[in-house]
Every structure is written in structure tokens, then in C-alpha cells.
Design an enzyme around this catalytic site. Structure first.
Site, mmCIF file in Angstrom:
data_model
loop_
_atom_site.group_PDB
_atom_site.id
_atom_site.type_symbol
_atom_site.label_atom_id
_atom_site.label_comp_id
_atom_site.label_asym_id
_atom_site.label_seq_id
_atom_site.Cartn_x
_atom_site.Cartn_y
_atom_site.Cartn_z
ATOM 1 N N HIS A 132 -6.183 -11.918 -13.116
ATOM 2 C CA HIS A 132 -5.715 -10.929 -12.128
ATOM 3 C C HIS A 132 -4.303 -11.319 -11.686
ATOM 4 O O HIS A 132 -3.975 -12.517 -11.664
ATOM 5 C CB HIS A 132 -6.682 -10.976 -10.942
ATOM 6 C CG HIS A 132 -6.594 -9.803 -10.012
ATOM 7 N ND1 HIS A 132 -5.577 -9.656 -9.108
ATOM 8 C CD2 HIS A 132 -7.398 -8.735 -9.834
ATOM 9 C CE1 HIS A 132 -5.771 -8.538 -8.410
ATOM 10 N NE2 HIS A 132 -6.859 -7.959 -8.839
ATOM 11 N N GLU A 144 -14.314 -5.861 2.028
ATOM 12 C CA GLU A 144 -14.775 -4.610 1.423
ATOM 13 C C GLU A 144 -16.012 -4.014 2.109
ATOM 14 O O GLU A 144 -16.141 -2.794 2.214
ATOM 15 C CB GLU A 144 -15.048 -4.811 -0.073
ATOM 16 C CG GLU A 144 -13.790 -4.993 -0.920
ATOM 17 C CD GLU A 144 -13.259 -6.417 -0.956
ATOM 18 O OE1 GLU A 144 -13.865 -7.296 -0.293
ATOM 19 O OE2 GLU A 144 -12.249 -6.681 -1.627
ATOM 20 N N ARG A 165 -11.460 -12.278 -2.839
ATOM 21 C CA ARG A 165 -10.926 -13.074 -1.733
ATOM 22 C C ARG A 165 -11.867 -14.202 -1.311
ATOM 23 O O ARG A 165 -11.442 -15.321 -1.048
ATOM 24 C CB ARG A 165 -10.755 -12.167 -0.509
ATOM 25 C CG ARG A 165 -9.349 -11.876 -0.147
ATOM 26 C CD ARG A 165 -9.272 -10.618 0.691
ATOM 27 N NE ARG A 165 -8.282 -9.750 0.092
ATOM 28 C CZ ARG A 165 -7.008 -9.727 0.431
ATOM 29 N NH1 ARG A 165 -6.575 -10.480 1.402
ATOM 30 N NH2 ARG A 165 -6.165 -8.964 -0.188
ATOM 31 N N HIS A 187 -11.618 -12.602 -9.108
ATOM 32 C CA HIS A 187 -10.450 -12.283 -8.274
ATOM 33 C C HIS A 187 -10.770 -12.108 -6.791
ATOM 34 O O HIS A 187 -9.892 -11.800 -6.002
ATOM 35 C CB HIS A 187 -9.811 -10.984 -8.770
ATOM 36 C CG HIS A 187 -10.640 -9.770 -8.433
ATOM 37 N ND1 HIS A 187 -11.689 -9.357 -9.195
ATOM 38 C CD2 HIS A 187 -10.577 -8.919 -7.383
ATOM 39 C CE1 HIS A 187 -12.231 -8.289 -8.655
ATOM 40 N NE2 HIS A 187 -11.595 -7.999 -7.542
ATOM 41 N N ASP A 195 -14.038 0.781 -1.617
ATOM 42 C CA ASP A 195 -14.055 -0.151 -0.490
ATOM 43 C C ASP A 195 -12.764 -0.939 -0.312
ATOM 44 O O ASP A 195 -12.754 -2.014 0.270
ATOM 45 C CB ASP A 195 -15.203 -1.140 -0.704
ATOM 46 C CG ASP A 195 -15.124 -1.826 -2.064
ATOM 47 O OD1 ASP A 195 -14.029 -1.835 -2.662
ATOM 48 O OD2 ASP A 195 -16.151 -2.358 -2.523
ATOM 49 N N GLU A 215 -18.238 6.962 -4.589
ATOM 50 C CA GLU A 215 -18.912 5.654 -4.601
ATOM 51 C C GLU A 215 -19.312 5.254 -3.175
ATOM 52 O O GLU A 215 -19.048 4.147 -2.700
ATOM 53 C CB GLU A 215 -18.045 4.569 -5.260
ATOM 54 C CG GLU A 215 -18.834 3.369 -5.753
ATOM 55 C CD GLU A 215 -17.965 2.274 -6.356
ATOM 56 O OE1 GLU A 215 -17.437 1.425 -5.612
ATOM 57 O OE2 GLU A 215 -17.813 2.258 -7.590
HETATM 58 C C1 UD1 Z 1 -7.810 -5.516 -4.209
HETATM 59 C C2 UD1 Z 1 -8.965 -5.056 -3.311
HETATM 60 C C3 UD1 Z 1 -10.294 -5.491 -3.887
HETATM 61 C C4 UD1 Z 1 -10.433 -5.048 -5.330
HETATM 62 C C5 UD1 Z 1 -9.245 -5.535 -6.138
HETATM 63 C C6 UD1 Z 1 -9.337 -4.979 -7.522
HETATM 64 C C7 UD1 Z 1 -8.578 -4.944 -0.880
HETATM 65 C C8 UD1 Z 1 -8.614 -5.668 0.394
HETATM 66 N N1 UD1 Z 1 -8.841 -5.664 -1.983
HETATM 67 O O1 UD1 Z 1 -7.788 -6.930 -4.195
HETATM 68 O O2 UD1 Z 1 -11.342 -4.891 -3.129
HETATM 69 O O3 UD1 Z 1 -11.613 -5.606 -5.867
HETATM 70 O O4 UD1 Z 1 -8.038 -5.055 -5.530
HETATM 71 O O5 UD1 Z 1 -8.508 -5.668 -8.412
HETATM 72 O O6 UD1 Z 1 -8.304 -3.769 -0.917
HETATM 73 N N2 UD1 Z 1 -0.645 -7.873 -7.707
HETATM 74 C C9 UD1 Z 1 0.447 -7.611 -8.533
HETATM 75 N N3 UD1 Z 1 0.385 -6.514 -9.336
HETATM 76 C C10 UD1 Z 1 -0.677 -5.668 -9.384
HETATM 77 C C11 UD1 Z 1 -1.793 -5.960 -8.558
HETATM 78 C C12 UD1 Z 1 -1.749 -7.060 -7.708
HETATM 79 O O7 UD1 Z 1 1.424 -8.329 -8.546
HETATM 80 O O8 UD1 Z 1 -0.653 -4.694 -10.137
HETATM 81 C C13 UD1 Z 1 -0.574 -9.053 -6.795
HETATM 82 C C14 UD1 Z 1 0.449 -8.834 -5.655
HETATM 83 O O9 UD1 Z 1 1.047 -10.047 -5.356
HETATM 84 C C15 UD1 Z 1 -0.461 -8.387 -4.501
HETATM 85 C C16 UD1 Z 1 -1.664 -9.254 -4.752
HETATM 86 O O10 UD1 Z 1 -1.853 -9.244 -6.170
HETATM 87 O O11 UD1 Z 1 0.132 -8.585 -3.241
HETATM 88 C C17 UD1 Z 1 -2.931 -8.859 -4.046
HETATM 89 O O12 UD1 Z 1 -3.234 -7.487 -4.185
HETATM 90 P P1 UD1 Z 1 -4.278 -6.798 -3.150
HETATM 91 O O13 UD1 Z 1 -4.494 -5.388 -3.565
HETATM 92 O O14 UD1 Z 1 -3.875 -7.040 -1.750
HETATM 93 O O15 UD1 Z 1 -5.595 -7.645 -3.366
HETATM 94 P P2 UD1 Z 1 -6.516 -7.785 -4.626
HETATM 95 O O16 UD1 Z 1 -6.965 -9.196 -4.644
HETATM 96 O O17 UD1 Z 1 -5.878 -7.224 -5.818
HETATM 97 N N1 UDP Z 2 -10.486 -4.329 -16.078
HETATM 98 C C1 UDP Z 2 -9.394 -4.042 -16.911
HETATM 99 N N2 UDP Z 2 -8.623 -5.084 -17.371
HETATM 100 C C2 UDP Z 2 -8.874 -6.367 -17.043
HETATM 101 C C3 UDP Z 2 -9.965 -6.653 -16.169
HETATM 102 C C4 UDP Z 2 -10.746 -5.598 -15.704
HETATM 103 O O1 UDP Z 2 -9.143 -2.890 -17.238
HETATM 104 O O2 UDP Z 2 -8.135 -7.258 -17.495
HETATM 105 C C5 UDP Z 2 -11.297 -3.197 -15.550
HETATM 106 C C6 UDP Z 2 -12.799 -3.336 -15.651
HETATM 107 O O3 UDP Z 2 -13.284 -2.806 -16.867
HETATM 108 C C7 UDP Z 2 -13.291 -2.536 -14.458
HETATM 109 C C8 UDP Z 2 -12.183 -2.710 -13.443
HETATM 110 O O4 UDP Z 2 -11.033 -3.134 -14.159
HETATM 111 O O5 UDP Z 2 -13.383 -1.151 -14.735
HETATM 112 C C9 UDP Z 2 -12.572 -3.725 -12.427
HETATM 113 O O6 UDP Z 2 -11.470 -4.037 -11.625
HETATM 114 P P1 UDP Z 2 -11.432 -5.313 -10.711
HETATM 115 O O7 UDP Z 2 -12.332 -6.354 -11.283
HETATM 116 O O8 UDP Z 2 -9.994 -5.625 -10.515
HETATM 117 O O9 UDP Z 2 -11.969 -4.771 -9.323
HETATM 118 P P2 UDP Z 2 -13.434 -4.550 -8.693
HETATM 119 O O10 UDP Z 2 -14.239 -3.735 -9.616
HETATM 120 O O11 UDP Z 2 -14.017 -5.902 -8.433
HETATM 121 O O12 UDP Z 2 -13.130 -3.865 -7.405
#
Ligand code: UD1
Ligand code: UDP
Length: 373
Positions: free
Chosen positions: A242, A136, A211, A209, A100, A122
Site C-alpha cells: 500500500h 471505519e 491503521r 494496510h 466506511d 455497502e
Molecule cells: C484508507 C481508508 C481505509 C481503507 C483504505 C483502502 C480511512 C480513514 N481509511 O486508508 O478505510 O481501507 O483507504 O486502501 O478512510 N497514499 C498515496 N497514494 C495513494 C493512496 C495513499 O500516496 O494513492 C498515501 C498518502 O501518503 C496518504 C496515505 O497513503 O496520506 C494514507 O491514505 P489514507 O486514505 O488517509 O489512509 P489509508 O491507510 O489509505
Molecule cells: N487491490 C488492488 N491492488 C492491490 C491490492 C488490492 O487492486 O495491489 C484491490 C482488491 O482486489 C480489493 C481492493 O483493492 O478490491 C481492496 O482495497 P484495500 O485493501 O486498499 O481496502 P479495503 O478493502 O481494506 O478497504
């Protein structure tokens, strides 16, 4: 299709998608019927790379799209435009996306515009509220509405798709997260010494984490944690933060330096699984963790008011507590004080699969393309 390999492109970009897609990529790569082309958007960078390393997946195309504090508009248009270029070059017969995220919805839309068949891993998860989780819920609806193949983790997910009037291309497979979890728990040995946990204290693992929890809800969660560690000298809280700056900038001013609270960097998947196993209670708004923790018999309190994963709530291993500070404190305190309540929640149940989801998805694809091995 006979004698010709089916070209499958898996497209993923965030940590959870990678955890749930890498085992599938591996499985499909091992089948001579398929030519597998892995495309990563790198919606996440560091958190994606750590999973690619763990599963030893080297992407064929890395779009490298992540920008610091990215917004939905720019990320969405980048994914649409950049995946089009790769699809034009690769010409896949099938594009597989997961879940999602923006990566899932925009790469599925891009494949749809290019006339390519789409498989949704999924599929069928719903809260039926377009704003929770945001964005999502709508991402999933978009992907399911244009998919040809829908791989649903549970019966409920199958029903959700049927309720939307779609009856073909639906397969109940379980969730590939269980394949990933079992692989890691059985094959990877991890030492958690670097976290410096006190073995005499109960560990509460926290992740948040989402939104819709940015701002006040996340602050409430943090103040709840502060109150809990102040009241209970026998607990320690570990919060792998995160990398999203919206999370870090809210959490750090409240919890940094608080006694028996450890704010740590995101963990690689293998140590994270080990930490889940060691934890007494998990508090989270994560989707994936709601699926994994019940398999490890760890009670989960979900920091949201709804869930698209109601199965484990029905089995009793997961409880929704929302983001109200006093409700969080009261529910955690009950689990700490009442052993019967705790034992009722900590049952090893596995509503999300048997670790064979990848195999089932592989079979479904072969059936769909009538491929002869
Ligand atoms: C995204 C997904 C969310 C998912 C989450 C898993 C969307 C809209 N959101 O949210 O559904 O649950 O990932 O974790 O698709 N960043 C880094 N390094 C990384 C990852 C993130 O620096 O490896 C920072 C960056 O500043 C980036 C920000 O996090 O711009 C947000 O990342 P983004 O993928 O837009 O949103 P998430 O909150 O991670
Ligand atoms: N996870 C990880 N390291 C962390 C936190 C979570 O490997 O520090 C794993 C967790 O076991 C799960 C996945 O990341 O498999 C979940 O990711 P996240 O919570 O970012 O996204 P969501 O599942 O909410 O989309």
C-alpha cells in the site's frame, strides 16, 4: 419527479470505494432517468486514478485532496468544506457514498447538512466495537444513521441496520465488488510476467494496510512471513505494498531482500485479480479481498481479530488469524501441510452477491423516487 431527471452524485475517494462504485456509476449513467455527477475527493490519488482509468470514468469534479501522510482531522474538514461547495453548485437529489472511509462519512455528513438525500452503498456492516476497525466502524455508523437509502450486501447487514432501530429504506442488493470482480475477470486479459513468479512454487499473496495494524502487529506479520519462507522452500510470497508510508516504513526493513519474498508496488485492479486467482493462500487485513477471494475459491486468512464480514467465515473459506506471529505461522503451515484442511477452505462460494448488485441498487433508487422510465 416525473419527466425530470434524478440528479445523482456519487462521491468516492479511495481505491476500494472506486472499485465498488465505478460499476454503479456506469450502470446509472446508462439509465435515462438519471443525471449522474461523479465527484472524487481523491483521498487516494494514484490508487484511485488507476481504477478510474480501468473503468473509463472521468470525474465531473475532482477535489484532489490527498496529502502525503494525511491525518484524519485535516482530511475530514477538507472533505466537509469542499463537498459543500460542489453540492451547492450541483444541487443533487441524491448523494451516494460507499462503505466506511473518511470520504464516505464526511461527504455523507456534508450532504446531510445540505438537506440532500443520502444512499449508502455497502450499508450495515458492523463489528460492534468502535475501535476495530478504527475509524471505519464509526464511519459506517455515522453514514447509516443519516442515510435515506441503505444498500446492504447480505441478510446479516440488513439485520444489523434493523437492530439499530431503522426499518425503512433498506434493500438487500449484494455487494458491488462482485459486479466489479466478474467484469474484470471476464473482460480483461492480464499478463503477470512482470512480477516474475516462479511457476514451480506455491504463491502466498499478502496485503496489510489497516491503521490498527500499524507498528507491532504489522511487524509480527512480517516476521511470521520471514519464518514461513525460511521453513518452506516451496513457497513464494508476493506483497503489493500500500502507498501509505506507515505501511512501507515498517515492512521494508524486515522483508526487503528476503529470499522468495517479492515486495511490489500496488497492482492495478486487473492484474491484482489475476494474481488472486493464481495464489494458493491469501493473507490480508483488507475488507474487499475478504469478499473477492471466496468467489475465486482461494482460502483467506484474515490478519485481524474481528471482521465485519462474517459470512465467508461461516461458510468456511475465510479464517480469522489475528496478528500473533506464531498463530499466523501455525495456521499457514497447517494449510500447506494438510491437503484436506486446504480443500475444505478452497470452495468457490459467493456470500456477497451474484454480480447484479448495481442493477438492484438502480431499481431501488427508481422505486424510491417513483421514477417512470
Ligand atoms: C484508507 C481508508 C481505509 C481503507 C483504505 C483502502 C480511512 C480513514 N481509511 O486508508 O478505510 O481501507 O483507504 O486502501 O478512510 N497514499 C498515496 N497514494 C495513494 C493512496 C495513499 O500516496 O494513492 C498515501 C498518502 O501518503 C496518504 C496515505 O497513503 O496520506 C494514507 O491514505 P489514507 O486514505 O488517509 O489512509 P489509508 O491507510 O489509505
Ligand atoms: N487491490 C488492488 N491492488 C492491490 C491490492 C488490492 O487492486 O495491489 C484491490 C482488491 O482486489 C480489493 C481492493 O483493492 O478490491 C481492496 O482495497 P484495500 O485493501 O486498499 O481496502 P479495503 O478493502 O481494506 O478497504
Amino acid at each position: 419527479m416525473e419527466n425530470k431527471k434524478i440528479k445523482i452524485s456519487l462521491v468516492f475517494g479511495t481505491r476500494p470505494e472506486a472499485i465498488k462504485m465505478c460499476p454503479l456509476a456506469k450502470r446509472l449513467q446508462g439509465n435515462p432517468c438519471f443525471e449522474v455527477i461523479n465527484i472524487v475527493t481523491a483521498q487516494h490519488r494514484q490508487m484511485l486514478d488507476s481504477v478510474l482509468d480501468l473503468f473509463e470514468i472521468k470525474p465531473d469534479y475532482d477535489l484532489n485532496l490527498m496529502k502525503p501522510n494525511q491525518d484524519l482531522w485535516n482530511l475530514s474538514s477538507d472533505i466537509l468544506l469542499e463537498t459543500k461547495k460542489v453540492f451547492d453548485a450541483v444541487k443533487p437529489d441524491l448523494v451516494l457514498v460507499h462503505g466506511d472511509t473518511t470520504t464516505a462519512s464526511m461527504s455523507a455528513l456534508s450532504a446531510f447538512y445540505s438537506g440532500i438525500k443520502i444512499g449508502h452503498v455497502e450499508a450495515g456492516l458492523r463489528t460492534f466495537d468502535k475501535n476495530y476497525p478504527f475509524p471505519e466502524e464509526i464511519n459506517r455508523v455515522i453514514v447509516d444513521s443519516i442515510s435515506d437509502l441503505m444498500f446492504c450486501p447480505t441478510d446479516k447487514a440488513v439485520d444489523n441496520i434493523k437492530k439499530s432501530g431503522i426499518y425503512n429504506g433498506i434493500y438487500k442488493t449484494g455487494n458491488t465488488v462482485i459486479d466489479a470482480l466478474l467484469h474484470v475477470v471476464e473482460n480483461k486479459k492480464t499478463n503477470l510476467d512482470f512480477i516474475d513468479l516462479n511457476p514451480n512454487l506455491k504463491t502466498i499473496l499478502l496485503t496489510s494496510h489497516r491503521r490498527e495494524n500499524f507498528g507491532e502487529p504489522l511487524k509480527n506479520i512480517c516476521y511470521g512471513i520471514k519464518e514461513l519462507v525460511e521453513k518452506n522452500k516451496d513457497i513464494q510470497v508476493v506483497y503489493p505494498l500500500h502507498l501509505n508510508p506507515n505501511v512501507r516504513n515498517t515492512v521494508k526493513p524486515i522483508l526487503e531482500g528476503v529470499e522468495r519474498v517479492k515486495l511490489i508496488e500496488p497492482l492495478d485492479y486487473s492484474p491484482f485479480c489475476a494474481l488472486m486467482k493464481k495464489s494458493y493462500i491469501i493473507l490480508t487485513d483488507s475488507g474487499g479481498i475478504q469478499e473477492e477471494a471466496p468467489s475465486l475459491a482461494i482460502p483467506v486468512l484474515v490478519l485481524r481479530d474481528e471482521t465485519e464480514r462474517p459470512e465467508a467465515v461461516e461458510y468456511g473459506g475465510v479464517k480469522l488469524v489475528g496478528t500473533d506471529k506464531s498463530r499466523i505461522v501455525k495456521t499457514v503451515q497447517e494449510l500447506l501441510d494438510n491437503k484436506d484442511k486446504y480443500n475444505k477452505m478452497s470452495k468457490a462460494i459467493n456470500p456477497y452477491g451474484d454480480g447484479k448488485a448495481c442493477e438492484k441498487i438502480e431499481k431501488a433508487i427508481i422505486q424510491y423516487f417513483s421514477c417512470q422510465k
